[in-house]
Design an enzyme around this catalytic site. Structure first.
Site, PDB file in Angstrom:
ATOM      1  N   CYS A   1       2.182   1.243  12.683  1.00  0.00           N
ATOM      2  CA  CYS A   1       3.331   1.796  11.971  1.00  0.00           C
ATOM      3  C   CYS A   1       4.012   2.911  12.770  1.00  0.00           C
ATOM      4  O   CYS A   1       4.988   3.468  12.327  1.00  0.00           O
ATOM      5  CB  CYS A   1       2.898   2.361  10.619  1.00  0.00           C
ATOM      6  SG  CYS A   1       2.112   1.159   9.575  1.00  0.00           S
TER       7      CYS A   1
ATOM      8  N   GLY B   1       0.825  -1.206   0.000  1.00  0.00           N
ATOM      9  CA  GLY B   1       0.000   0.000   0.000  1.00  0.00           C
ATOM     10  C   GLY B   1       0.860   1.258   0.000  1.00  0.00           C
ATOM     11  O   GLY B   1       0.532   2.253  -0.663  1.00  0.00           O
TER      12      GLY B   1
ATOM     13  N   GLN C   1      -7.735   0.408   4.018  1.00  0.00           N
ATOM     14  CA  GLN C   1      -8.572  -0.130   5.100  1.00  0.00           C
ATOM     15  C   GLN C   1     -10.016  -0.350   4.665  1.00  0.00           C
ATOM     16  O   GLN C   1     -10.858  -0.691   5.487  1.00  0.00           O
ATOM     17  CB  GLN C   1      -8.544   0.808   6.314  1.00  0.00           C
ATOM     18  CG  GLN C   1      -7.219   0.837   7.036  1.00  0.00           C
ATOM     19  CD  GLN C   1      -6.866  -0.472   7.748  1.00  0.00           C
ATOM     20  OE1 GLN C   1      -7.717  -1.326   7.972  1.00  0.00           O
ATOM     21  NE2 GLN C   1      -5.600  -0.631   8.083  1.00  0.00           N
TER      22      GLN C   1
ATOM     23  N   THR D   1      10.241  -8.228 -12.149  1.00  0.00           N
ATOM     24  CA  THR D   1       9.631  -9.549 -12.348  1.00  0.00           C
ATOM     25  C   THR D   1       8.455  -9.703 -11.397  1.00  0.00           C
ATOM     26  O   THR D   1       8.563  -9.407 -10.206  1.00  0.00           O
ATOM     27  CB  THR D   1      10.685 -10.652 -12.108  1.00  0.00           C
ATOM     28  OG1 THR D   1      11.759 -10.428 -13.021  1.00  0.00           O
ATOM     29  CG2 THR D   1      10.100 -12.039 -12.342  1.00  0.00           C
TER      30      THR D   1
END
Ligand code: PLP
Length: 375
Positions: free
Chosen positions: A321, A69, A179, A236
């Site tokens: 966080c 995110g 969220q 990739t």
């Protein structure tokens, strides 16, 4: 363990892990390889993209896989700013965004952008009118999250999208919908950029996606390189992660209504049960069914989280966080100090039970009554 922190991350169901295992060990080809084993993987990547797009209700050809995110938020903001570099160097956002948006805005400020950070009221509410009023002729981008990760407040992104062309038809709208991933239709939201992340819905960590509305012509690539993701985000493909994201999306899609009803009833139960504990007060006017913010007013949140953690109950103080730092979201509410210092967040998933809420309530009551040692 009782896990009441689904807004931080979610457990990966066995079906999701099995889908990933198969891709890691058997279907491990590189989608860019020419031989059939590679071509088959390319087809599967497009299938996974379609599945995630179905959950978001957006055209699959405008959905790009990212590594998380945070990456989607950074890409969207920088791409919008670049797209509108001739419009001006002003950005509108809110003071309660995730740091993935706020820190990116700080970098843009260093590059000469002016950023307006809108303050919420004490309930965490920000109105569409408030956002639209802040838009100016030189506003390149607006970024307003769909659901706040600490409060569960839902912001009026669709109304902002409707009003924006009247204020400035050039301004691009980004929403961080990390969220809210199971609760919106990108078509109906009308935003130009929508960020999501797999690990909030039972998918693996390390994969997300960014929807870019077709009205954004030739979006700025995030990673120039080998040409993957239509040359916009080279590298990739993280095939196992994509397989896991898609399987998690399928599982959530299958039980969309059932999960929503379960979470709504669970949240109402948790609210009622926990608010009966002395000194616990609600925080914010959040309505997202998986997030409940409360304060044990006068008790430091860090101590509560540690005490509950020692009893095997996982809740969080503000956003995971920001461990150790005061939360910018709670600070933006300008609550009385006693209330602000005791804010904890409980967040639920389809697996959460009422018995787990009861156990959490008991532990909070013990913490309040001082029967558990205060750390
Ligand atoms: N935006 C919001 C609202 C979030 O809650 C989070 C994660 O907690 C992110 C962005 C970042 O997502 P990721 O962990 O995938 O980088």
């Amino acid at each position: 363990m009782i896990y009441l922190d689904h807004a931080a991350t979610t457990p990966v169901p066995r079906e999701v892990a099995s889908a990933m295992y198969e891709v890691l060990t058997e279907q491990f080809g590189n989608p860019s390889s020419q031989y059939p084993f590679g071509a088959e993987m390319k087809k599967r990547v497009e299938g996974w993209r379609e599945t995630v797009a179905a959950l978001m209700d957006c055209p699959a050809d405008r959905l790009f896989f990212t590594s998380c995110g945070t990456e989607g938020d950074n890409w969207a903001l920088r791409a919008a700013a670049w797209q509108n570099r001739h419009v001006g160097r002003h950005i509108v956002t809110t003071a309660v965004e995730h740091s993935a948006v706020l820190e990116c805005c700080k970098w843009l400020e260093r590059d000469g952008y002016e950023v307006t950070y809108l303050a919420p009221d004490q309930d965490g509410t920000i109105t569409a009118a408030q956002v639209l009023e802040a838009v100016r002729p030189d506003t390149a981008a607006v970024s307003v999250m769909l659901v706040n990760n600490e409060l569960g407040t839902v912001y009026p992104v669709a109304d902002i999208a409707k009003g924006l062309p009247l204020r400035n038809p050039k301004t691009l709208l980004h929403t961080d919908a990390v969220q809210g991933l199971t609760a919106f239709s990108a078509r109906r939201l009308g935003a130009d950029f929508v960020t999501v992340s797999a690990h909030k819905i039972g998918g693996p960590k390390g994969i997300g996606a960014l929807y870019i509305n077709p009205r954004v012509k030739n979006p700025r690539p995030l990673l120039p390189g080998g040409g993957q993701e239509k040359s916009l985000r080279s590298g990739t493909e993280a095939t196992a992660q994509m397989a896991g994201f898609a399987r998690a999306a399928e599982l959530r899609l299958e039980r969309l209504e059932e999960n929503r009803a379960h979470l709504e009833s669970l949240r109402a139960y948790a609210r009622e049960t926990l608010l009966s504990i002395p000194d616990i007060v609600p925080v914010g006017a959040g309505t997202a069914p998986h997030i409940l913010a409360l304060s044990l007013a006068g008790w430091p949140a860090g101590n509560i989280v540690n005490d509950l953690g020692n009893q095997g109950i996982c809740v969080s103080a503000g956003s995971a966080c920001h461990q150790g730092k005061p939360s910018h979201v709670i600070a933006a509410l300008r609550l009385p100090k006693r209330v602000a210092s005791g804010v904890i967040r409980l967040s639920f998933g389809p697996e959460t039970t009422r018995a787990e809420i009861d156990a959490c309530a008991q532990a909070l009551r013990r913490h309040h009554d001082g029967r558990m040692p205060m750390l």
